[in-house]
Every structure is written in structure tokens, then in C-alpha cells.
Enzyme design. Sequence first.
Site, PDB file in Angstrom:
ATOM      1  N   ALA A  77       0.861  -1.183   0.000  1.00 35.24           N
ATOM      2  CA  ALA A  77       0.000   0.000   0.000  1.00 35.24           C
ATOM      3  C   ALA A  77       0.894   1.228   0.000  1.00 35.24           C
ATOM      4  O   ALA A  77       1.808   1.343   0.815  1.00 35.24           O
ATOM      5  CB  ALA A  77      -0.902   0.007   1.226  1.00 35.24           C
ATOM      6  N   SER A  78       0.627   2.146  -0.915  1.00 30.30           N
ATOM      7  CA  SER A  78       1.440   3.351  -1.036  1.00 30.30           C
ATOM      8  C   SER A  78       0.593   4.444  -1.672  1.00 30.30           C
ATOM      9  O   SER A  78      -0.490   4.166  -2.210  1.00 30.30           O
ATOM     10  CB  SER A  78       2.680   3.068  -1.887  1.00 30.30           C
ATOM     11  OG  SER A  78       3.564   4.172  -1.907  1.00 30.30           O
ATOM     12  N   LEU A  79       1.073   5.673  -1.603  1.00 34.33           N
ATOM     13  CA  LEU A  79       0.391   6.762  -2.290  1.00 34.33           C
ATOM     14  C   LEU A  79       0.454   6.541  -3.798  1.00 34.33           C
ATOM     15  O   LEU A  79      -0.539   6.680  -4.506  1.00 34.33           O
ATOM     16  CB  LEU A  79       1.032   8.101  -1.911  1.00 34.33           C
ATOM     17  CG  LEU A  79       0.545   9.351  -2.631  1.00 34.33           C
ATOM     18  CD1 LEU A  79      -0.938   9.588  -2.385  1.00 34.33           C
ATOM     19  CD2 LEU A  79       1.360  10.573  -2.205  1.00 34.33           C
ATOM     20  N   TYR A  80       1.643   6.166  -4.284  1.00 36.98           N
ATOM     21  CA  TYR A  80       1.822   5.950  -5.719  1.00 36.98           C
ATOM     22  C   TYR A  80       3.070   5.119  -5.976  1.00 36.98           C
ATOM     23  O   TYR A  80       3.897   4.916  -5.085  1.00 36.98           O
ATOM     24  CB  TYR A  80       1.915   7.271  -6.469  1.00 36.98           C
ATOM     25  CG  TYR A  80       3.192   8.063  -6.200  1.00 36.98           C
ATOM     26  CD1 TYR A  80       4.212   8.132  -7.154  1.00 36.98           C
ATOM     27  CD2 TYR A  80       3.382   8.740  -5.002  1.00 36.98           C
ATOM     28  CE1 TYR A  80       5.374   8.861  -6.913  1.00 36.98           C
ATOM     29  CE2 TYR A  80       4.540   9.464  -4.753  1.00 36.98           C
ATOM     30  CZ  TYR A  80       5.530   9.515  -5.704  1.00 36.98           C
ATOM     31  OH  TYR A  80       6.685  10.225  -5.454  1.00 36.98           O
ATOM     32  N   LEU A  81       3.192   4.631  -7.184  1.00 42.88           N
ATOM     33  CA  LEU A  81       4.396   3.978  -7.685  1.00 42.88           C
ATOM     34  C   LEU A  81       4.981   4.881  -8.756  1.00 42.88           C
ATOM     35  O   LEU A  81       4.281   5.276  -9.695  1.00 42.88           O
ATOM     36  CB  LEU A  81       4.054   2.604  -8.270  1.00 42.88           C
ATOM     37  CG  LEU A  81       5.173   1.885  -9.031  1.00 42.88           C
ATOM     38  CD1 LEU A  81       6.265   1.400  -8.085  1.00 42.88           C
ATOM     39  CD2 LEU A  81       4.609   0.702  -9.829  1.00 42.88           C
ATOM     40  N   GLY A  82       6.258   5.221  -8.609  1.00 44.38           N
ATOM     41  CA  GLY A  82       6.908   6.097  -9.582  1.00 44.38           C
ATOM     42  C   GLY A  82       7.124   5.414 -10.921  1.00 44.38           C
ATOM     43  O   GLY A  82       6.812   4.234 -11.108  1.00 44.38           O
ATOM     44  N   THR A  83       7.703   6.155 -11.869  1.00 41.81           N
ATOM     45  CA  THR A  83       7.812   5.646 -13.243  1.00 41.81           C
ATOM     46  C   THR A  83       9.255   5.566 -13.737  1.00 41.81           C
ATOM     47  O   THR A  83       9.491   5.419 -14.936  1.00 41.81           O
ATOM     48  CB  THR A  83       7.004   6.560 -14.204  1.00 41.81           C
ATOM     49  OG1 THR A  83       7.501   7.908 -14.086  1.00 41.81           O
ATOM     50  CG2 THR A  83       5.528   6.542 -13.861  1.00 41.81           C
ATOM     51  N   GLY A  84      10.224   5.657 -12.827  1.00 42.07           N
ATOM     52  CA  GLY A  84      11.630   5.632 -13.227  1.00 42.07           C
ATOM     53  C   GLY A  84      12.208   4.223 -13.310  1.00 42.07           C
ATOM     54  O   GLY A  84      11.505   3.218 -13.197  1.00 42.07           O
ATOM     55  N   HIS A 173      -3.076   7.390   1.767  1.00 41.87           N
ATOM     56  CA  HIS A 173      -1.727   7.790   2.173  1.00 41.87           C
ATOM     57  C   HIS A 173      -0.996   6.711   2.967  1.00 41.87           C
ATOM     58  O   HIS A 173       0.134   6.912   3.399  1.00 41.87           O
ATOM     59  CB  HIS A 173      -1.830   9.077   3.009  1.00 41.87           C
ATOM     60  CG  HIS A 173      -0.569   9.866   3.083  1.00 41.87           C
ATOM     61  ND1 HIS A 173       0.106  10.086   4.270  1.00 41.87           N
ATOM     62  CD2 HIS A 173       0.157  10.487   2.115  1.00 41.87           C
ATOM     63  CE1 HIS A 173       1.189  10.809   4.025  1.00 41.87           C
ATOM     64  NE2 HIS A 173       1.244  11.078   2.735  1.00 41.87           N
ATOM     65  N   LYS A 175       1.245   3.601   3.977  1.00 42.95           N
ATOM     66  CA  LYS A 175       2.428   2.957   3.391  1.00 42.95           C
ATOM     67  C   LYS A 175       2.743   1.697   4.202  1.00 42.95           C
ATOM     68  O   LYS A 175       3.278   1.749   5.316  1.00 42.95           O
ATOM     69  CB  LYS A 175       3.648   3.900   3.425  1.00 42.95           C
ATOM     70  CG  LYS A 175       3.485   5.119   2.499  1.00 42.95           C
ATOM     71  CD  LYS A 175       2.827   6.264   3.216  1.00 42.95           C
ATOM     72  CE  LYS A 175       2.512   7.417   2.301  1.00 42.95           C
ATOM     73  NZ  LYS A 175       3.612   8.287   2.040  1.00 42.95           N
ATOM     74  N   ASP A 180       4.796 -12.262   2.724  1.00 39.63           N
ATOM     75  CA  ASP A 180       4.517 -13.439   3.562  1.00 39.63           C
ATOM     76  C   ASP A 180       4.213 -12.977   4.988  1.00 39.63           C
ATOM     77  O   ASP A 180       3.213 -12.310   5.194  1.00 39.63           O
ATOM     78  CB  ASP A 180       5.664 -14.447   3.493  1.00 39.63           C
ATOM     79  CG  ASP A 180       5.795 -15.073   2.100  1.00 39.63           C
ATOM     80  OD1 ASP A 180       4.798 -15.039   1.342  1.00 39.63           O
ATOM     81  OD2 ASP A 180       6.879 -15.562   1.760  1.00 39.63           O
TER      82      ASP A 180
END
Length: 513
Positions: A77-84, A173, A175, A180
Site C-alpha cells: 500500500a502506497s500513495l503511488y508507484l513512480g515511473t523511473g 496515504h 504505506k 509473507d
Amino acid sequence: RSSWLLLAPLLTPPVPVITAPPCSLCPEGAHRFQWIRNLVPEFGISSSHVKVLSSPAEFYELLKVQIRTAKQRVVMASLYLGTGLLEQELVDCLEETLEKSLQARGPSNLRVSILLDYTRGSRGRKNSRTMLIPLLQRFPEQVRVSLFHTPNLRGLLRLLIPERFNETIGLQHIKVYLFDDDVILSGANLSDLYFTNRQDRYVLLQDSPEIADFFTELVDAIGDVSLQLQRDDTVQMMEGMVHPYRGDKMAYCEIANQRVMEVINSARTRQELLHAKTFHSSQQGSSLFSQQGSQASGGLKPEPDTWIYPLIQMKPFGIQIDEMVTETLLTEAERDARIYLTTGYFNLTQAYMDLILGTRAEYRILLASPEVNGFFGAKGVAGAIPAAYVYIEHQFYSEVCYLHQQERVQLQEYSRAGWTFHAKGLWLYLAGSDLPCLTLIGSPNFGYRSVHRDLEAQVAIVTENKALQQQLHQEQEQLYLCSGVVSSSTFEQPNRYVKLWVKLVTPLIKNFF
């Protein structure tokens, strides 16, 4: 000042308030905090299962190792996943692990569940969604991507507010990174800055199945009331679920409240039964025999010396547990106790400010200097946000001085060349102690957004173990070593000049950042 924007609704009944003075229940050491289990599940573990990380690089490498070795579940769970490139490497690790699970004999048990925010995860042409669609296309039976959309962004407001600005209304929001039975709690997002030069906090809870089950169920509950990403980059709700911005708002929030509170209450009941069973066993004098039996079967678990309490804050759904516990901790902190509180965005709620200024404990508050603020150098209106934080900081410091509290309440600014600062949480040192017995770590920033707008989660870690207390103390010291004490002269520096329009606008917009 639009009432549409400033409304932070209370749609469902609030969580019951604490009625007993918490610290009077168990006044000795770490046990004084057992009142928290009246609200949330209490997980007793061995301190040997807790590891405090210190750097973004360590966090990133651990994520990759955990993904590669996962056999049953990956929950992120996160705010977003970056694109780099670094984020793509994480996605590649997921793909390799899923591929390996398909090649194993028998049906694959590995499930991947990812929860992100809809507005932040959809920003730009290349975004979190486009990063994850290949996994959905390749492993449709094993991968789930949920995109939470705040129910407060709807109707005309949703049509009028442009991209980026729509993220001010409310976000997912939380994280949590879970593999497992290992759980990483942090304030860091899945983006290259958080893997390289954006300082945050991170703690690993190893071999903790009950805690992993709780956070899996929590992410599933939020996922169930979120939009589901499809293989063609469309989104849809689960069958029979109320839509977050097209459906009835009150009905949606009530369902969300029920789903999340069901997770919290069922886990709390399970842990209470487990605690009662363990207590009864020891009262009967049978614990020695059960331990010997466990040892013979290789399953002996050490007596817990550390307790984990998950604290959830989802004000749009009427869930205010984290706020209640934080306020109670600040209220009950005794004279000569020390609280080290840190936030990447210094914008405390009025309630928190009043408690800090009106209670007896000593406070050392660590915040970002303008140069290490995540918005420093941003384009457009966002570029003025660091100046707004300077203005808020100056106002608070002036209040501290007016009340002659400079000795008891001290502000310190984190400054580190080439880095930004995103750490949040607190460490509590009881009176007369050189080591902390409690820390809060997770996603909340102690600001208006965290309390009223966003979905947040952190854990209170309470420990009697000196080695773990030392780890937490070293973490605190390492962060505060990169700081300088704020004084009146701080605000006389040229880089602290705040333009008049920023001063005028800040009171109107401070509830959005």
C-alpha cells in the site's frame, strides 16, 4: 474560500472516546500503554523480530529481497508507484517472482495485492497504472491493483479541479509493504527519491504472521471499496459495491467504515482471546509444560517484550483512532518526559499545538528546512509551499516565545545537502530514562490532512527490551544530528522571507497540505 473545498465531513458515528485516565491503569514502564488495546488489537512479539532501518538505499534493497523471496503473498500500500528505472526494477522483481511461482509444481499460491491512490496514481500519461498493467495482463489471476478514490472529490468539484490540485481533497496515504509474514512500516512511497536521497523512517517486523494478517485484511478492506484497475487501463468497482464519487456518499462511507472496523474489531477479539488463553495457561502453572512441548516440536516462541498497536485514521469514514491515541499520549506525558516529534510537513492541527503548548513534557520537534522540503524548487504555485511552511513555523515559534516555553518546546530544522526530508513519527522517553520505550511510525504527518482528509495508518511500538530501545534511540539521534536549533535569528535569514501574498493565502489553504 469555498465551503466545497474546506468541508471535512463527519459522516458516521465517531469511535468511542477513552474514558479512563490511561496511565493510571498500568503505571510501570512500557505496560502503562496497554490501555491502547481497548481500541485496537495488541500484538505481543519478541524484540528480536524488530529491525529499524536507517537509509533509503537499505529500504530499497530490502524491498527487492523480500519480493524475490515471497512465496504466499505480496501486499503493498502506497500513495503511488513512480515511473523511473528503480521503480521498473521493482515491477520486474514482481514479474520474476510471479513467473517463478507459475513454474513451480502444483497451483501457484502467490498473490500480489497493490493499493494506491487513484488521483496520484493516474497523474500524467505515464503513471502508476501504466507501470502495473503488464502485471495484470500477464498474471490476471494472481495480481490485484486497487485505486482508492476519496468520496469527497465528486460532482462539479471533480470536474473543475485540475490534475495535481485534485489530490488536495483527499488521498490514500497508507504505506505498508508486506511479504509473507514480514511487514515493513514506513512513511516512504514507492518512488526513486524515496530509494535514494529522501530521508524517511522504516521498521521491519519479521516473522509476525498475526500482524501481517491484520494489514493484509486492512488493505483488502480498503481495496474492496476502491476502483479496480483493469487490463485495458479502465477502472471499475467490485460488483454490488457503492461507487465512491457516483454513488451515494453517505452509503459509501458507511460501508467503508463497516469494512475497516470489522478488520480492527475482529483482530482485537482474536488477540484478546489469545491473551486470555496465555494468561489462563500461566495461571494454571501449565506454561512450562506447554513451552517444553513446543520446544520438543521446534515451535518455542520467546515471551513477548514488545507490543505492536496498529493505529488507523480515516476521518472521511468516521474512524479517528490514531488521532485519539496521539492526543492521549500527548495529554498524559508526564513532567520531565521527553517527546521527540518529527514531520516532513510542519502543519500541526490546532489540537496538537494546544497540547504541546499546554502540557508538561519536553518537546524536541524536528521539521524540514525550506531547502529539504519536498516542494522546494517546484514549478508554479507549488513552489510557494515551502514559504507557507516557513510562515506556519514562524507563527508557532512566536507562540512558544510568547508563552515563555522556549526551554520546554524546541524546534529543530533538518538540513542535508542534496537530500529532502520526509520522516514522521515520535519517540517517547519516560521521565528519568535515557532510552525511548514507545515510538509511532507510519504515514501520518500530525497535520490537518492526516487527521481529516487522508487514509492513514501507523503503529505504536512499545518495548521493554533495552537493545530495541537503543535501536530506536540511535534512529532518533541520527535524524536529529542533521539539524540545527531554531531561534529568532532563523527567521531573519534572506531565505526565510515570505511574500505578503503567501502570508495572506496560507490561512486559507493550510488545511490542504
